[in-house]
Design a protein around this motif. Structure first.
Motif, PDB file in Angstrom:
ATOM      1  N   UNK A 246       0.833  -1.204   0.000  1.00  0.00           N
ATOM      2  CA  UNK A 246       0.000   0.000   0.000  1.00  0.00           C
ATOM      3  C   UNK A 246       0.863   1.247   0.000  1.00  0.00           C
ATOM      4  N   UNK A 247       1.787   1.328   0.929  1.00  0.00           N
ATOM      5  CA  UNK A 247       2.610   2.522   1.087  1.00  0.00           C
ATOM      6  C   UNK A 247       3.487   2.752  -0.150  1.00  0.00           C
ATOM      7  N   UNK A 248       4.129   1.682  -0.612  1.00  0.00           N
ATOM      8  CA  UNK A 248       5.035   1.833  -1.745  1.00  0.00           C
ATOM      9  C   UNK A 248       4.271   2.133  -3.032  1.00  0.00           C
ATOM     10  N   UNK A 249       3.107   1.530  -3.197  1.00  0.00           N
ATOM     11  CA  UNK A 249       2.314   1.801  -4.401  1.00  0.00           C
ATOM     12  C   UNK A 249       1.838   3.252  -4.408  1.00  0.00           C
ATOM     13  N   UNK A 250       1.448   3.745  -3.223  1.00  0.00           N
ATOM     14  CA  UNK A 250       1.025   5.147  -3.140  1.00  0.00           C
ATOM     15  C   UNK A 250       2.206   6.065  -3.417  1.00  0.00           C
ATOM     16  N   UNK A 251       3.361   5.694  -2.899  1.00  0.00           N
ATOM     17  CA  UNK A 251       4.562   6.500  -3.095  1.00  0.00           C
ATOM     18  C   UNK A 251       4.913   6.625  -4.564  1.00  0.00           C
ATOM     19  N   UNK A 252       5.006   5.487  -5.222  1.00  0.00           N
ATOM     20  CA  UNK A 252       5.366   5.500  -6.629  1.00  0.00           C
ATOM     21  C   UNK A 252       4.318   6.219  -7.477  1.00  0.00           C
ATOM     22  N   UNK A 253       3.069   5.996  -7.177  1.00  0.00           N
ATOM     23  CA  UNK A 253       2.024   6.613  -7.987  1.00  0.00           C
ATOM     24  C   UNK A 253       2.037   8.118  -7.832  1.00  0.00           C
ATOM     25  N   UNK A 254       2.353   8.583  -6.613  1.00  0.00           N
ATOM     26  CA  UNK A 254       2.370  10.023  -6.382  1.00  0.00           C
ATOM     27  C   UNK A 254       3.596  10.704  -6.944  1.00  0.00           C
ATOM     28  N   UNK A 255       4.725  10.043  -6.872  1.00  0.00           N
ATOM     29  CA  UNK A 255       5.973  10.715  -7.197  1.00  0.00           C
ATOM     30  C   UNK A 255       6.569  10.324  -8.546  1.00  0.00           C
ATOM     31  N   UNK A 256       6.470   9.055  -8.869  1.00  0.00           N
ATOM     32  CA  UNK A 256       7.189   8.600 -10.058  1.00  0.00           C
ATOM     33  C   UNK A 256       6.326   7.613 -10.860  1.00  0.00           C
ATOM     34  N   UNK A 257       5.131   8.060 -11.274  1.00  0.00           N
ATOM     35  CA  UNK A 257       4.222   7.113 -11.930  1.00  0.00           C
ATOM     36  C   UNK A 257       4.786   6.519 -13.217  1.00  0.00           C
ATOM     37  N   UNK A 258       5.666   7.277 -13.878  1.00  0.00           N
ATOM     38  CA  UNK A 258       6.234   6.772 -15.122  1.00  0.00           C
ATOM     39  C   UNK A 258       7.007   5.487 -14.926  1.00  0.00           C
ATOM     40  N   UNK A 259       7.557   5.306 -13.734  1.00  0.00           N
ATOM     41  CA  UNK A 259       8.358   4.107 -13.487  1.00  0.00           C
ATOM     42  C   UNK A 259       7.501   2.870 -13.298  1.00  0.00           C
ATOM     43  N   UNK A 260       6.233   3.100 -13.036  1.00  0.00           N
ATOM     44  CA  UNK A 260       5.369   1.944 -12.799  1.00  0.00           C
ATOM     45  C   UNK A 260       4.231   1.885 -13.801  1.00  0.00           C
ATOM     46  N   UNK A 261       4.478   2.376 -15.004  1.00  0.00           N
ATOM     47  CA  UNK A 261       3.469   2.360 -16.067  1.00  0.00           C
ATOM     48  C   UNK A 261       2.158   3.008 -15.628  1.00  0.00           C
TER      49      UNK A 261
ATOM     50  N   UNK B 189      19.094   5.901  -9.959  1.00  0.00           N
ATOM     51  CA  UNK B 189      19.067   6.073  -8.506  1.00  0.00           C
ATOM     52  C   UNK B 189      18.372   7.381  -8.173  1.00  0.00           C
ATOM     53  N   UNK B 190      17.128   7.432  -8.590  1.00  0.00           N
ATOM     54  CA  UNK B 190      16.361   8.668  -8.428  1.00  0.00           C
ATOM     55  C   UNK B 190      16.485   9.205  -7.015  1.00  0.00           C
ATOM     56  N   UNK B 191      17.197  10.278  -6.859  1.00  0.00           N
ATOM     57  CA  UNK B 191      17.480  10.818  -5.535  1.00  0.00           C
ATOM     58  C   UNK B 191      16.210  11.235  -4.818  1.00  0.00           C
ATOM     59  N   UNK B 192      15.305  11.855  -5.555  1.00  0.00           N
ATOM     60  CA  UNK B 192      14.094  12.364  -4.927  1.00  0.00           C
ATOM     61  C   UNK B 192      13.261  11.251  -4.329  1.00  0.00           C
ATOM     62  N   UNK B 193      13.146  10.175  -5.060  1.00  0.00           N
ATOM     63  CA  UNK B 193      12.201   9.138  -4.696  1.00  0.00           C
ATOM     64  C   UNK B 193      12.737   8.243  -3.603  1.00  0.00           C
TER      65      UNK B 193
END
Lengths: 288, 476
Positions: free
Chosen positions: B161-176, B304-308
């Motif tokens: 849950x936490x990681x999916x929300x994180x990626x979707x909010x910050x780096x959606x391109x990395x997770x299609x 190594x996306x620093x922000x994420x």
């Protein structure tokens, strides 16, 4: 085989799903000597089912055929006998993920209802977790207990017939997650908090009406819960079809050069869709 | 399990080298706790050393120097006292001059070491219009200032849950552009549970793989199919799974699937040729060649996306642990050992696939899905679910059509979920102003026994023959 473990072959005592075609299916209990009537004829369990592989095509007496499917909580949800309004897989999926359920999780649930969510939770927390489920209606509590035994998951669940708002879940300080689907969830928040482990845990309350949600959120906040968040999730289903559109005649085209129709593969939306099931409110019990 | 049993549960505490997630409001960042390591989070540098030994879920104040200080637990329901407030905003003029503190004043306060809450109080005291605002407006103002000036961070355990929300909010391109509720649907539609043997093909930085592994809980097995280069598992590492979880994780190159299916794939014990050595690598960090259109995979790792997130991946740690080989010979030797190990693992994965009894298939990638699903379904047992995610509808329409032609699948459904968040406050309840525009699409289905004869007209719809004849009669 069972709802929590895949098996390859159909065995006596299994709950199996008879699939007739296009959303039409029903559950059966496989037994030696038993027969099942379908509109394509009779299925004789001893000869047609037992020992066959799940997913097999079974020919019925009248010549038509069906598929026999391995039971899953999702198939159960769409085929179970309703004793109450149930939760469907869209909301269930959200709940399982947002409550962070996984093998080993301890979960408290009320009300049990028809056991739709219960089966999904049990599947997700198996083999080392446990579900404590509370139902204040005696017959429903008994029916749920019977079903869990028949589905061979009784070792993973404890059913209690009591009122969660008065008597809680029957356990204290053990749960990783609590789920509430009752008319007055704000009355159970204190018990929910007590049921959750000291180290923290997640909570979900499902309510059809916004007034219920408001009262619940207030209770959660007053009880010290954090990350209170309300949402709803709706399912949109598309029907994949080939559509043909007539090509218009705009005049002055050489004869025979135009096609009369053009086809597209389209994902067509249905006329109606489910517009509301209920609001899902999630929260985290913070450290105290 | 007895009634009213209180288990002696020791609260899980944060340990060095744990994979954790930093949280402030809705912003998450996945990091690994490493001693004396500077981490940047929300435009601030901080050190996580003081987190070690504290229970998960603790909220920390970030004090001078980026040091963390655990907050004392607050009593529940500390309500703000209601002081004077206005009725409406008819007389409030926004001339930008209502706040008497200047930027510099606030900086001074910060330097003096005032905590966020104290700064917010100062802002309230120095605002000429605050007491004229309505109660609601006051609450909103305080919330806004708190968000800006409160320097807190909560450390939580990672989860899907936490990681999916994180990626979707910050780096959606990395997770299609997979939205977290869509991921939740996939896990349930795929009946992912302990004991399953799941085939996963994803290009979502390892998030989908991690979510599957979380639901398997170490029981069963996962075979990850890899499209050229090594598997990208940045997100998987962030879950912080115990070592034994990785024993049930296998990988197999997608490019060898056809060879495996037609029997032309052969494994030999001899050393591979130089050319093959450079192609089959554990870590794509070292490669410079690789097929151009797949070097995204290499770059993802290199980024190594620093922000994420900042994690020292397990692969890197492994390399560091091994130490540096001194001579050229031992380097070649190490490489050979690696190759053999990799080949050994690949053979195991191939054997698992050859059994053709997988309990599920999950696909979530930026590649065209039809050929992938048509091939990989051959490894799946009958009466098992499969789930295909795509950011776009059209590739799934193609899949649907091809699967109907193939036969051996039922309950094909193309769906998407619609997600809406609500603000729930007394007299201020409404859906939030901004909403997700879309979270991708899912095509799901269930495998059944394949028909031995060629798929005829009657098989196409997946409906029993009897039924179709009846319909035809009805139409005549």
């Amino acid at each position: 085989m069972s709802f929590v473990e895949y098996g390859e072959y159909i065995q006596e005592g299994d709950i199996s799903i008879v699939f007739l075609g296009h959303e039409s299916m029903f559950p059966i209990k496989v037994q030696h000597g038993a027969q099942t009537q379908t509109r394509y004829g009779v299925i004789r369990h001893s000869t047609d089912l037992i020992g066959k592989k799940y997913g097999s095509k079974v020919t019925c007496s009248k010549g038509g055929w069906v598929y026999i499917l391995h039971p899953t909580p999702e198939l159960w949800t769409v085929n179970l006998p309703h004793r109450t309004q149930i939760l469907y897989s869209t909301d269930i999926s959200m709940i399982l993920m947002m409550l962070e359920l996984k093998p080993g999780s301890i979960v408290c649930e009320s009300g049990t209802g028809s056991g739709s969510l219960s089966h999904s939770i049990i599947r997700t927390i198996a083999p080392t977790g446990h579900l404590y489920t509370v139902e204040f209606h005696q017959q429903r509590a008994e029916k749920a207990t019977e079903e869990f035994i028949a589905h061979r998951v009784a070792h993973l669940v404890t059913v209690k017939n009591q009122d969660v708002c008065k008597d809680g879940f029957g356990v204290v300080g053990v749960a990783d997650a609590v789920f509430l689907d009752i008319p007055s969830p704000w009355e159970a928040i204190v018990h929910a908090k007590a049921a959750i482990k000291q180290g923290g845990g997640r909570l979900c309350s499902f309510s059809p009406c916004i007034e219920q949600v408001q009262r619940t959120c207030l209770a959660l906040s007053e009880c010290g819960f954090e990350e209170i968040s309300t949402m709803e999730v709706l399912l949109r289903v598309y029907d994949v079809r080939t559509v043909s559109l007539p090509v218009p005649d705009l005049g002055s085209e050489p004869p025979g050069s135009q096609q009369s129709t053009v086809t597209y593969k389209s994902a067509v939306t249905p006329k109606e869709m489910a517009g509301h099931t209920g609001y899902l409110t999630f929260a985290t019990k913070s450290l105290l | 399990m007895e009634q009213n049993e209180v288990l002696n549960n020791s609260q899980p505490v944060i340990k060095e080298l744990d994979y954790v997630v930093l949280k402030r409001e809705d912003i998450y960042k996945a990091v690994q706790i490493q001693p004396k390591r500077k981490i940047i989070f929300e435009k601030q540098w901080l050190f996580l050393d003081n987190a070690v030994g504290q229970p998960y879920g603790t909220t920390f104040d970030v004090i001078a120097g980026g040091v963390l200080q655990a907050q004392k637990p607050r009593p529940a329901g500390s309500v703000q006292e209601s002081k004077e407030a206005g009725v409406d905003n008819r007389n409030i003029v926004d001339d930008g001059r209502s706040q008497k503190l200047t930027r510099d004043d606030i900086e001074t306060l910060k330097e003096q070491g005032l905590k966020g809450q104290e700064i917010v109080q100062q802002l309230i005291d120095n605002s000429t219009t605050f007491r004229d605002k309505t109660e609601f407006a006051q609450e909103k103002y305080i919330k806004k200032k708190k968000k800006k000036y409160e320097n807190i961070v909560t450390i939580v355990k990672p989860s899907a849950r936490v990681l999916a929300q994180m990626y979707h909010g910050r780096e959606p391109g990395k997770i299609c552009h997979l939205r977290y509720d869509t991921l939740g649907q996939m896990l349930t539609l795929g009946n992912i549970h302990a004991g399953n043997k799941v085939i996963v093909f994803e290009t979502c930085a390892g998030l989908v793989l991690g979510a599957v592994m979380e639901r398997l809980g170490g029981y069963g097995s996962v075979i990850q199919m890899c499209p050229g280069g090594g598997p990208v598992r940045a997100a998987t590492d962030s879950f912080g799974f115990p070592e034994d979880f990785y024993e049930m994780l296998h990988e197999f190159p997608l490019s060898k699937v056809n060879g495996l299916l037609d029997g032309s794939l052969v494994y030999s014990v001899e050393e591979k040729s130089e050319a093959e050595q450079t192609n089959t690598l554990d870590d794509c960090m070292q490669t410079k060649e690789e097929i151009p259109d797949q070097c995204d995979l290499v770059n993802e790792r290199n980024d190594q996306d620093e922000e994420l997130m900042e994690t020292s991946s397990r692969e890197e740690q492994g390399k560091q642990d091994k130490g540096s080989s001194n001579t050229q010979d031992s380097k070649v030797q190490d490489k050979r050992v690696k190759q053999e190990e990799k080949q050994r693992k690949e053979k195991i994965a191939a054997a698992l696939l050859r059994e053709k009894n997988a309990d599920g298939l999950v696909i979530a990638s930026r590649f065209q899905p039809s050929p992938v699903v048509l091939s990989l379904l051959k490894f799946v047992a009958p009466s098992r679910p499969f789930v295909i995610y795509s950011q776009h509808k059209e590739p799934l329409i193609e899949c649907y059509t091809k699967l109907r032609e193939r036969g051996g699948v039922i309950s094909l459904r193309l769906i998407e979920t619609w997600l809406r968040q609500y603000q729930v406050l007394p007299n201020r309840t409404h859906p939030k102003l901004l909403m997700s525009g879309g979270g991708g699409y899912i095509l799901s289905g269930i495998t059944v026994e394949m028909d031995v004869e060629k798929p005829s007209e009657t098989e196409k719809s997946g409906e029993p023959a009897c039924k179709r004849l009846k319909i035809q009669h009805a139409q005549d």
